[in-house]
Write an enzyme that holds these catalytic residues in place. Structure first.
Site, mmCIF file in Angstrom:
data_model
loop_
_atom_site.group_PDB
_atom_site.id
_atom_site.type_symbol
_atom_site.label_atom_id
_atom_site.label_comp_id
_atom_site.label_asym_id
_atom_site.label_seq_id
_atom_site.Cartn_x
_atom_site.Cartn_y
_atom_site.Cartn_z
ATOM 1 N N TRP A 43 0.349 -30.640 49.573
ATOM 2 C CA TRP A 43 0.919 -31.551 48.947
ATOM 3 C C TRP A 43 1.843 -31.214 47.753
ATOM 4 O O TRP A 43 1.115 -30.588 47.149
ATOM 5 C CB TRP A 43 0.008 -32.796 48.399
ATOM 6 C CG TRP A 43 0.501 -33.675 47.488
ATOM 7 C CD1 TRP A 43 0.727 -33.788 46.209
ATOM 8 C CD2 TRP A 43 1.319 -34.880 48.098
ATOM 9 N NE1 TRP A 43 1.416 -34.731 45.577
ATOM 10 C CE2 TRP A 43 1.873 -35.602 46.701
ATOM 11 C CE3 TRP A 43 1.643 -35.302 49.331
ATOM 12 C CZ2 TRP A 43 2.655 -36.715 46.966
ATOM 13 C CZ3 TRP A 43 2.324 -36.500 49.132
ATOM 14 C CH2 TRP A 43 2.501 -37.350 48.020
ATOM 15 N N MET A 44 3.042 -31.677 47.664
ATOM 16 C CA MET A 44 3.713 -31.267 46.440
ATOM 17 C C MET A 44 4.400 -32.749 45.994
ATOM 18 O O MET A 44 4.930 -33.362 46.869
ATOM 19 C CB MET A 44 4.807 -30.086 46.610
ATOM 20 C CG MET A 44 5.686 -30.082 45.705
ATOM 21 S SD MET A 44 7.012 -28.905 45.780
ATOM 22 C CE MET A 44 8.165 -29.718 46.692
ATOM 23 N N ASN A 45 4.366 -32.958 44.609
ATOM 24 C CA ASN A 45 5.272 -33.954 43.945
ATOM 25 C C ASN A 45 6.289 -33.408 42.884
ATOM 26 O O ASN A 45 6.735 -32.206 42.974
ATOM 27 C CB ASN A 45 4.879 -35.260 43.708
ATOM 28 C CG ASN A 45 3.531 -35.261 42.980
ATOM 29 O OD1 ASN A 45 2.411 -34.938 43.138
ATOM 30 N ND2 ASN A 45 3.709 -35.865 41.588
ATOM 31 N N ASP A 46 6.282 -33.924 41.702
ATOM 32 C CA ASP A 46 7.429 -33.724 40.512
ATOM 33 C C ASP A 46 7.502 -32.340 40.557
ATOM 34 O O ASP A 46 6.468 -31.338 40.338
ATOM 35 C CB ASP A 46 6.808 -34.194 39.226
ATOM 36 C CG ASP A 46 6.661 -35.445 39.403
ATOM 37 O OD1 ASP A 46 6.237 -36.262 40.461
ATOM 38 O OD2 ASP A 46 6.026 -36.154 38.412
ATOM 39 N N GLN A 62 3.619 -30.404 40.859
ATOM 40 C CA GLN A 62 2.804 -31.101 41.170
ATOM 41 C C GLN A 62 2.021 -30.719 42.266
ATOM 42 O O GLN A 62 2.868 -30.790 43.412
ATOM 43 C CB GLN A 62 2.973 -32.600 40.905
ATOM 44 C CG GLN A 62 2.949 -33.065 39.437
ATOM 45 C CD GLN A 62 1.818 -33.183 38.745
ATOM 46 O OE1 GLN A 62 1.152 -34.227 38.874
ATOM 47 N NE2 GLN A 62 1.495 -32.149 37.913
ATOM 48 N N TRP A 70 -1.950 -36.616 48.077
ATOM 49 C CA TRP A 70 -1.854 -36.421 46.708
ATOM 50 C C TRP A 70 -3.336 -36.231 46.622
ATOM 51 O O TRP A 70 -4.433 -37.006 47.251
ATOM 52 C CB TRP A 70 -1.335 -37.628 45.947
ATOM 53 C CG TRP A 70 -1.440 -37.550 44.588
ATOM 54 C CD1 TRP A 70 -0.389 -36.961 43.954
ATOM 55 C CD2 TRP A 70 -2.231 -37.917 43.573
ATOM 56 N NE1 TRP A 70 -0.579 -37.241 42.425
ATOM 57 C CE2 TRP A 70 -1.789 -37.705 42.329
ATOM 58 C CE3 TRP A 70 -3.537 -38.621 43.345
ATOM 59 C CZ2 TRP A 70 -2.383 -37.814 41.185
ATOM 60 C CZ3 TRP A 70 -4.253 -38.669 42.738
ATOM 61 C CH2 TRP A 70 -3.592 -38.582 41.138
ATOM 62 N N ARG A 176 2.491 -40.223 29.498
ATOM 63 C CA ARG A 176 2.438 -38.921 30.105
ATOM 64 C C ARG A 176 3.845 -38.382 30.158
ATOM 65 O O ARG A 176 4.846 -38.889 29.938
ATOM 66 C CB ARG A 176 2.014 -38.948 31.353
ATOM 67 C CG ARG A 176 2.445 -40.265 32.579
ATOM 68 C CD ARG A 176 1.962 -40.135 33.835
ATOM 69 N NE ARG A 176 2.473 -41.057 34.723
ATOM 70 C CZ ARG A 176 2.123 -42.197 34.918
ATOM 71 N NH1 ARG A 176 0.875 -42.656 34.199
ATOM 72 N NH2 ARG A 176 2.686 -43.409 35.625
ATOM 73 N N GLU A 228 8.502 -42.867 33.981
ATOM 74 C CA GLU A 228 8.204 -41.703 34.151
ATOM 75 C C GLU A 228 8.696 -40.439 33.910
ATOM 76 O O GLU A 228 9.974 -40.902 33.767
ATOM 77 C CB GLU A 228 7.324 -41.458 35.613
ATOM 78 C CG GLU A 228 6.304 -42.341 35.790
ATOM 79 C CD GLU A 228 5.601 -42.291 37.273
ATOM 80 O OE1 GLU A 228 4.350 -42.354 37.346
ATOM 81 O OE2 GLU A 228 6.251 -42.097 38.096
ATOM 82 N N TRP A 323 7.685 -42.444 46.369
ATOM 83 C CA TRP A 323 6.406 -42.847 46.423
ATOM 84 C C TRP A 323 5.933 -43.873 47.456
ATOM 85 O O TRP A 323 5.154 -44.104 47.808
ATOM 86 C CB TRP A 323 5.878 -43.344 45.130
ATOM 87 C CG TRP A 323 5.639 -42.108 44.160
ATOM 88 C CD1 TRP A 323 6.364 -41.965 42.971
ATOM 89 C CD2 TRP A 323 4.564 -41.087 44.226
ATOM 90 N NE1 TRP A 323 5.746 -40.709 42.412
ATOM 91 C CE2 TRP A 323 4.390 -40.256 43.290
ATOM 92 C CE3 TRP A 323 3.497 -40.744 45.310
ATOM 93 C CZ2 TRP A 323 3.815 -39.206 43.055
ATOM 94 C CZ3 TRP A 323 2.665 -40.045 45.003
ATOM 95 C CH2 TRP A 323 2.708 -38.979 44.001
HETATM 96 C C1 FRU Z 1 5.662 -39.178 38.911
HETATM 97 C C2 FRU Z 1 4.168 -38.958 38.493
HETATM 98 C C3 FRU Z 1 3.993 -38.581 37.076
HETATM 99 C C4 FRU Z 1 2.772 -37.912 36.735
HETATM 100 C C5 FRU Z 1 2.648 -37.161 38.192
HETATM 101 C C6 FRU Z 1 0.971 -37.180 38.746
HETATM 102 O O1 FRU Z 1 5.927 -38.866 40.308
HETATM 103 O O2 FRU Z 1 3.470 -40.278 38.734
HETATM 104 O O3 FRU Z 1 4.255 -39.553 36.092
HETATM 105 O O4 FRU Z 1 2.552 -37.199 35.932
HETATM 106 O O5 FRU Z 1 3.496 -38.012 39.159
HETATM 107 O O6 FRU Z 1 1.286 -36.352 39.947
#
Ligand code: FRU
Length: 518
Positions: A43-46, A62, A70, A176, A228, A323
């Site tokens: 998994w990867m996000n931001d 992330q 996640w 955050r 965010e 998301w």
């Molecule tokens: C945005 C977010 C950030 C948070 C991160 C958690 O996509 O929700 O606000 O730091 O992802 O993975």
């Protein structure tokens, strides 16, 4: 009997394993992008912590190395010399007793203001959010705090600061995603973070001691979801001497086509507070529609910290998902990719300010072959302009079309399974669109394939300029020189093999090049 049972269970498990291997192999050829960064697995996000040092662009992200959904957040790491070819490195930051490692940024501390540098080595300092899961479960408010870590080997390994957190929670549940930059005019560090429905600014001499300076945003912009991943940086206006400050704020949900998206504001920054530009404030009142990308798959994007291009522009990358469905898209081995790295520019004309995006120039070094469509007129209602039986793979299609008054047109990417992705201009309503309702696998989430993404045409030139970056499962559309951008992902059942133009009777390619990218 028991033996027979055991054998059949084993055979069943082996069949399952083979099936998984087969799906993963299919997934690799069919869905793994050629040009866009994806983690090898999981998994990867931001995007996080992007800095430039010794000829290398660093990209953290992330990351959950335990599964393709996640989970406890780490920072994964990759680097590149050209923002197109990426090398993935070992995980950079692991969760600890203070929590998961959420999004944040990294800076090159050239003057060693932090004191972390030793024996002349320049420290890289990462600033991130510690997210305490135990507190979240206990429904506490002070779940998120800001912490730092430093690296003395150009971002490969990190040591967390023993004085963490450096910013305690001021009793705000969502607090955050710190983004830090060096303010050369005031010789200080500036930090911007997201706090529910606003951003908060802090300053510091040394990255360890932070003083709150201002808030922004509670009464402007979009508030359909939580704020965010903010960013704040100056850009030259029309490439000239004058500068304006650009603030990016991602929101989820509340995007123009549903789910996650990133809005922006134009203003000034005096070292403490950000003030909306008066003209831009009037623009917002008139039409609150200022998005970095109108598509559904560009989220949490920010700019490279210490890299400004010669023309004053900034480099940006976003997470190419949403998301709304990121956790269920049909890849199992890894989940999600980053957008193509982009150059952000600020333009001003009689209609006010607009942020422009274009793919980084380095992409040109990946061109394997070019097919020219120059001066080709499309005399039929349906004209095939490109075919590759092995699949379209990665392409850059750039063109200038001479349009007649009220002239709509559509490009269709298709395969022999009957899947097609349609994109184009609806001239009657003056918007661009991407229609993925028949693009392939769509039923993994209820809205993924049921609505068409649209974006306003903001230019009105007779010649329409377009640039499309296609990479197996994504299209990034840069219309009118990058004034309107649309990024959407899709999952065909077989690779698309052909591009046709629909409704093109009067469409004339003034210029057109399809470049196959390696
Ligand atoms: C945005 C977010 C950030 C948070 C991160 C958690 O996509 O929700 O606000 O730091 O992802 O993975």
């Amino acid at each position: 009997m028991k033996k027979l049972y055991l054998i059949s269970v084993m055979l069943f498990l082996m069949a399952c394993q083979n099936a998984t291997q087969e799906t993963q192999m299919n997934e690799e050829t069919l869905y793994r992008p050629l040009l866009h960064f994806t983690p090898k697995a999981h998994w990867m996000n931001d995007p996080n912590g992007m800095f430039y040092f010794n000829g290398k662009y660093h990209l953290y992200f992330q990351y959950y190395p335990g599964a393709s959904v996640w989970g406890p957040m780490h920072w994964g790491h990759a680097s590149s010399e050209d923002l197109v070819h990426w090398e993935e490195h070992p995980v950079a930051l692991y969760p600890d007793e203070m929590g998961y490692i959420f999004s944040g940024s990294a800076v090159v501390d050239h003057q060693n203001t932090s004191g972390f540098g030793k024996e002349g080595v320049t420290p890289i300092v990462a600033i991130f959010t510690h997210h305490d899961m135990d507190k979240e479960i206990a429904e506490k408010i002070d779940v998120e705090t800001q912490s730092i870590a430093y690296s003395l080997d150009e971002g490969m390994t990190w040591t967390k600061y023993e004085g963490n957190p450096v910013i305690k929670n001021p009793n705000i549940r969502d607090f955050r995603d710190p983004k830090v930059f060096w303010d050369e005019t005031r010789k200080q560090w500036v930090l911007i973070l997201a706090a529910q429905q606003k951003v908060m600014l802090y300053t510091s001499p040394n990255l360890k001691d932070w003083t709150y300076s201002a808030d922004f945003g509670e009464d402007v912009g979009h508030h359909g979801g939580v704020w965010e991943c903010p960013d704040l940086f100056p850009l030259p206006v029309n490439q000239g001497e004058k500068q304006k400050w650009v603030m990016l704020v991602s929101i989820n949900p509340g995007g123009p086509n549903g789910g996650s998206a990133t809005q922006y504001f134009i203003g000034d920054f005096d070292g403490e507070k950000f003030t909306l530009d008066e003209e831009f404030a009037a623009q917002l009142k008139d039409d609150n529609n200022y998005w970095v990308d109108f598509g559904r798959d560009n989220y949490a994007g920010v700019t490279w910290q210490n890299k400004t291009l010669e023309n004053g522009n900034k480099l940006f990358i976003g997470w190419m998902s949403n998301w709304q469905y990121a956790k269920v898209v049909p890849t199992e081995k890894w989940r999600s990719a980053m957008t193509i790295a982009r150059e952000l520019a600020l333009q001003h004309n009689e209609k006010g300010y607009r942020l422009f995006s274009s793919p980084v120039k380095d992409i040109e070094q990946s061109i394997a072959e070019e097919i020219s469509l120059n001066d080709r007129s499309l005399s039929k209602a349906l004209t095939s302009i490109y075919k590759n039986e092995e699949g379209l793979g990665a392409l850059r299609f750039s063109f200038a079309l001479d349009l007649e008054e009220n002239q709509s047109f559509e490009f269709q990417l298709k395969n022999s399974a009957g899947d097609h992705l349609d994109l184009g201009l609806d001239a009657t309503n003056n918007y661009f669109y991407v229609d993925r309702t028949a693009s392939g696998k769509i039923d993994f989430e209820k809205e993924f394939g049921t609505r068409v993404s649209i974006a306003p045409r903001l230019g009105n030139e007779k010649t329409l300029q377009g640039e499309i970056i296609l990479d197996k499962t994504s299209v990034e559309l840069f219309w009118d020189g990058g004034r309107t951008v649309l990024t959407d992902i899709f999952f065909p059942q077989q690779a698309y093999t052909e591009i046709v133009v629909k409704g093109g009777e009067n469409v004339q390619f003034k210029q057109g090049v399809i470049a196959r990218l390696k």
